[in-house]
Design an enzyme around this catalytic site. Sequence first.
Site, PDB file in Angstrom:
ATOM      1  N   PHE A 165       0.861  -1.177   0.000  1.00  0.00           N
ATOM      2  CA  PHE A 165       0.000   0.000   0.000  1.00  0.00           C
ATOM      3  C   PHE A 165       0.899   1.228   0.000  1.00  0.00           C
ATOM      4  O   PHE A 165       1.568   1.536   0.993  1.00  0.00           O
ATOM      5  CB  PHE A 165      -0.950   0.055   1.191  1.00  0.00           C
ATOM      6  N   ASP A 211       9.575   2.951   1.722  1.00  0.00           N
ATOM      7  CA  ASP A 211       8.378   3.721   2.041  1.00  0.00           C
ATOM      8  C   ASP A 211       8.145   3.607   3.545  1.00  0.00           C
ATOM      9  O   ASP A 211       7.597   2.624   4.034  1.00  0.00           O
ATOM     10  CB  ASP A 211       7.177   3.171   1.259  1.00  0.00           C
ATOM     11  N   LYS A 246       2.896  11.362   6.860  1.00  0.00           N
ATOM     12  CA  LYS A 246       2.074  11.187   8.057  1.00  0.00           C
ATOM     13  C   LYS A 246       2.649  11.882   9.287  1.00  0.00           C
ATOM     14  O   LYS A 246       2.416  13.056   9.489  1.00  0.00           O
ATOM     15  CB  LYS A 246       1.808   9.705   8.298  1.00  0.00           C
TER      16      LYS A 246
END
Length: 401
Positions: free
Chosen positions: A141, A226, A255
């Site tokens: 994801f 990531d 984030k």
Amino acid sequence: MSSTERSIAAAEAHSAHNYHPLPVVVASAEGAWMTDVEGRRYLDMLAGYSALNFGHGNRRLLDAAKAQLERVTLTSRAFHHDRFADFCTQLAELCAMDMVLPMNTGAEAVETAVKTARKWGYKVKGVPDGRAKIVVADNNFHGRTTTIVSFSTDAEARADFGPYTPGFEIVPYGDLAALEAAVDEDTVAVLLEPIQGEAGVLVPPPGYLQGVRELTRSRNVLFIADEIQSGLGRTGRTFACEHEGVVPDMYVLGKALGGGVVPVSAVVSSRAVLGVYAPGEHGSTFGGNPLACAVALEVIAMLRSGEFQQRATELGDHLHGELRLLVGGGAVDAVRGRGLWAGVDINPSRGSGRAVSEQLMARRVLVKDTHGATIRIAPPLVISKEDLDWGLTQLREVLGA
């Protein structure tokens, strides 16, 4: 009709149904707790998918944001501003790298990493134009843009959004032999999550990341990590890659970099990689804006203290010790994770992940399900041990364990 019901009905009537949120309407929050429009308090055990690593309403972050709001919030990248150099310098130092390319959202940062790897492949490695390939893992994801869903194996995220962007090859996560077989002379990068969050907090086999690092180095291929969800303290280290002593060629961050206050993301790499850009080839009006830089600088300062990494380690050890006790009793099939991050596979006899999430919500604990049978636990790193234990007690009671 209650305030909660009215809010939900209005949202469902006037917003696209691209999410299926739990039926709670949050009005305020502080630390690890959120309060809804009816005045009910809930323990946040999701932390905005790690965007809220430092908790809701963190005073240091709010003070940094308020001070910057009084000065300047946006200049665009047409001009310099006085927070930009410090942000880039300090984030590069935190990552032990040379250069930073700031963006806003995690998906933007992944898109930037893809573009960077391709340009590096053509300009530095010498891959023939139009043939650059990036190898990724299944169950990944990395976001939901059209390019990113082109290399997703999640039918929900991918279906009906074609035609898809070429240039990617998908291999099984954790399978070093399959990765090695996929890397060829046109491969410019391997893009991986050190821990797959959306897939259910999947931790790769020991030695896998080291193997990826050795393979990519020997084949002149970039290793892109990531760390949007796994990075910035969540796993007990600044970066999840550190658990295997691995430093990638490129970090993709987001984030928690914005502290739950503003969206901030970045690609961080060496001068040899990010130095391929010339003015006008990539950019963002809001990327690296003064407000974002001010908040992110405070996030970096907090991480430099090591306090949050230590809390994630100590509370994470406790969390996983308690969760492991649930396995084998018929309620939980497996638990995984690292630091204050866990995936819990619910036995079908106890219902779906969504059903368990709803039952926990009724007990004032908020988690989120993924892939049907799994719930994710990722509280803010500021949570107290007492609150964590209370949340785990609610989970045990819901599961009848």
